[in-house]
Design a protein around this motif. Structure first.
Motif, PDB file in Angstrom:
ATOM      1  N   UNK A   1       4.139   5.341  10.559  1.00 47.37           N
ATOM      2  CA  UNK A   1       3.690   3.975  10.251  1.00 47.37           C
ATOM      3  C   UNK A   1       4.522   2.937  11.001  1.00 47.37           C
ATOM      4  N   UNK A   2       5.842   3.150  11.049  1.00 47.62           N
ATOM      5  CA  UNK A   2       6.725   2.203  11.739  1.00 47.62           C
ATOM      6  C   UNK A   2       6.412   2.140  13.241  1.00 47.62           C
ATOM      7  N   UNK A   3       6.273   3.307  13.869  1.00 53.22           N
ATOM      8  CA  UNK A   3       6.016   3.345  15.313  1.00 53.22           C
ATOM      9  C   UNK A   3       4.638   2.789  15.660  1.00 53.22           C
TER      10      UNK A   3
ATOM     11  N   UNK B   1       3.772  -0.703  17.715  1.00 57.87           N
ATOM     12  CA  UNK B   1       3.020  -0.677  18.980  1.00 57.87           C
ATOM     13  C   UNK B   1       1.766  -1.549  18.928  1.00 57.87           C
ATOM     14  N   UNK B   2       1.366  -1.981  17.731  1.00 57.21           N
ATOM     15  CA  UNK B   2       0.249  -2.936  17.623  1.00 57.21           C
ATOM     16  C   UNK B   2       0.782  -4.367  17.461  1.00 57.21           C
ATOM     17  N   UNK B   3       2.071  -4.562  17.727  1.00 55.70           N
ATOM     18  CA  UNK B   3       2.609  -5.914  17.748  1.00 55.70           C
ATOM     19  C   UNK B   3       3.223  -6.392  16.443  1.00 55.70           C
ATOM     20  N   UNK B   4       3.379  -5.488  15.457  1.00 59.24           N
ATOM     21  CA  UNK B   4       3.997  -5.895  14.190  1.00 59.24           C
ATOM     22  C   UNK B   4       5.513  -6.037  14.359  1.00 59.24           C
ATOM     23  N   UNK B   5       6.099  -6.899  13.529  1.00 59.44           N
ATOM     24  CA  UNK B   5       7.553  -7.027  13.441  1.00 59.44           C
ATOM     25  C   UNK B   5       7.983  -6.116  12.288  1.00 59.44           C
TER      26      UNK B   5
ATOM     27  N   UNK C   1       0.786  -8.320  14.630  1.00 60.62           N
ATOM     28  CA  UNK C   1       1.486  -9.619  14.594  1.00 60.62           C
ATOM     29  C   UNK C   1       1.949 -10.027  13.184  1.00 60.62           C
ATOM     30  N   UNK C   2       2.114  -9.065  12.290  1.00 61.68           N
ATOM     31  CA  UNK C   2       2.548  -9.348  10.928  1.00 61.68           C
ATOM     32  C   UNK C   2       3.977  -8.852  10.699  1.00 61.68           C
ATOM     33  N   UNK C   3       4.640  -9.438   9.704  1.00 62.60           N
ATOM     34  CA  UNK C   3       5.958  -8.940   9.279  1.00 62.60           C
ATOM     35  C   UNK C   3       5.746  -7.778   8.315  1.00 62.60           C
ATOM     36  N   UNK C   4       6.132  -6.582   8.747  1.00 62.90           N
ATOM     37  CA  UNK C   4       5.840  -5.368   7.983  1.00 62.90           C
ATOM     38  C   UNK C   4       7.135  -4.693   7.548  1.00 62.90           C
ATOM     39  N   UNK C   5       7.213  -4.343   6.261  1.00 65.72           N
ATOM     40  CA  UNK C   5       8.308  -3.497   5.783  1.00 65.72           C
ATOM     41  C   UNK C   5       7.748  -2.104   5.540  1.00 65.72           C
TER      42      UNK C   5
ATOM     43  N   UNK D   1       0.839  -1.210   0.000  1.00 70.46           N
ATOM     44  CA  UNK D   1       0.000   0.000   0.000  1.00 70.46           C
ATOM     45  C   UNK D   1       0.872   1.257   0.000  1.00 70.46           C
ATOM     46  N   UNK D   2       0.390   2.291  -0.683  1.00 71.78           N
ATOM     47  CA  UNK D   2       1.037   3.605  -0.644  1.00 71.78           C
ATOM     48  C   UNK D   2       0.256   4.558   0.263  1.00 71.78           C
ATOM     49  N   UNK D   3      -0.853   4.080   0.794  1.00 67.33           N
ATOM     50  CA  UNK D   3      -1.681   4.894   1.687  1.00 67.33           C
ATOM     51  C   UNK D   3      -1.882   4.117   2.984  1.00 67.33           C
ATOM     52  N   UNK D   4      -1.220   4.556   4.041  1.00 68.47           N
ATOM     53  CA  UNK D   4      -1.315   3.871   5.336  1.00 68.47           C
ATOM     54  C   UNK D   4      -2.437   4.508   6.145  1.00 68.47           C
ATOM     55  N   UNK D   5      -3.362   3.677   6.678  1.00 71.34           N
ATOM     56  CA  UNK D   5      -4.529   4.212   7.382  1.00 71.34           C
ATOM     57  C   UNK D   5      -4.533   3.880   8.873  1.00 71.34           C
ATOM     58  N   UNK D   6      -4.588   2.555   9.184  1.00 70.66           N
ATOM     59  CA  UNK D   6      -4.864   2.149  10.560  1.00 70.66           C
ATOM     60  C   UNK D   6      -3.913   1.021  10.965  1.00 70.66           C
ATOM     61  N   UNK D   7      -3.177   1.184  12.072  1.00 70.03           N
ATOM     62  CA  UNK D   7      -2.149   0.193  12.430  1.00 70.03           C
ATOM     63  C   UNK D   7      -2.696  -1.176  12.826  1.00 70.03           C
TER      64      UNK D   7
END
Length: 321
Positions: free
Chosen positions: A175-177, A181-185, A160-164, A149-155
């Motif tokens: 988006x990273x923070x 804080x919602x448990x993403x890697x 619990x997902x692997x996110x780049x 996605x190029x549009x980040x909305x809601x964390x």
């Protein structure tokens, strides 16, 4: 019979600056309409749900209506509500979910405007479309996968997902923070050797500490080179690194719809900064004006709501002659 769809001023875009132009037109007793392809303040609506503005609420005000917030810097939800109330207060004529397809000048020097719903004519046209329409693409294999996605909305989506996260300016850092804080890697992929120079001063220490503690991984001087269903390849100074991946949030920036500006007849030099007068905001096409961030071309850090609100007054003053 008079043309029901003829206006002194037709405004493209119902963002804060488009609305400011409508308020000035109304004050000057000019007939006007705003045409908007999406929702009211569509760009702000598409901002991340928990985003906080850099500006104070006072600097985001239009039409002399006070923007009252508990904190000095308002968030996205407060801004969306504020601009809706302003639209109600001035009873602005806004046609939403209607896309402008064509703007041409006829032999009588009148603009003919074709939209997805109907046709209009206008003595003057103001383009206040912002810059949030067209994401800057990475042009890498797999960028068109649904997980990108190029549009980040809601964390919450990324729990619990692997996110780049690609990019290290405000949107990338937020988006990273938030996803961390919602448990993403979270792994940040940053093309340069450091965080962006415009990162909000109250957020910078937070992301620096998360990286230092190893809670958010950050690959500097690196770029994403391929995206596949369950993994991505990242080119780093040490070579290609392949990591597991569920989602890619590409905060690579945006640009105005240059093809639309060209179609309207506006000159776009190599710098992609549209041609307009800084005194009147009028383009090379007489009666066709630019207002707001769209004036900056690719330099989207130059103009904001607070320093382009004045465009509305400048344009209406010029129309009145």
């Amino acid at each position: 019979m008079a043309n029901q769809n003829h206006y002194d001023v037709l405004i493209i875009g119902a963002g804060p600056i488009g609305m400011a132009c409508a308020i000035e037109a109304k004050k000057a007793n000019l007939s006007y309409v705003i045409i908007e392809k999406g929702a009211l303040v569509n760009s702000l609506f598409n901002y991340p749900v928990f985003m906080t503005f850099f500006s104070t609420s006072q600097k985001l005000e239009i039409g002399g209506v006070p923007f009252v917030t508990i904190n000095p810097k308002p968030n996205r939800n407060e801004a969306v509500e504020y601009y809706r109330r302003v639209a109600e207060k001035f009873d602005l004529k806004i046609n939403l979910f209607e896309r402008v397809q064509q703007v041409v000048k006829n032999e009588a020097d009148v603009f003919e405007i074709k939209t997805s719903k109907t046709d209009y004519t206008a003595g003057n046209v103001i383009v206040a479309t912002g810059f949030y329409d067209v994401p800057l693409l990475m042009n890498v294999p797999g960028e068109d996968l649904p997980k990108v996605t190029h549009y980040y909305k809601d964390p919450h989506l990324y729990a619990f997902q692997n996110v780049v996260v690609v990019g290290a300016n405000n949107s990338g850092v937020d988006a990273a923070l938030e996803t961390y804080r919602k448990g993403a890697n979270v792994t940040m992929v940053v093309r340069s050797g450091e965080l962006g120079p415009h990162v909000k001063y109250w957020v910078r220490p937070d992301i620096q500490n998360r990286i230092k503690e190893g809670e958010v991984a950050a690959l500097f001087d690196s770029e994403l080179v391929e995206i596949r269903e369950g993994e991505v390849d990242i080119k780093t100074p040490e070579g290609i690194k392949t990591i597991p991946n569920d989602f890619v949030i590409a905060m690579t920036g945006y640009q105005p719809d240059f093809s639309m500006l060209r179609k309207f007849g506006i000159d776009l030099p190599e710098s992609l900064c549209p041609a307009y007068s800084e005194e009147t905001m009028e383009t090379n096409v007489k009666g066709l004006y630019l207002a707001g961030v769209v004036c900056g071309g690719l330099d989207t850090h130059k103009l904001f709501i607070e320093n382009s609100r004045v465009h509305a007054e400048m344009i209406v003053r010029n129309i009145l002659g």
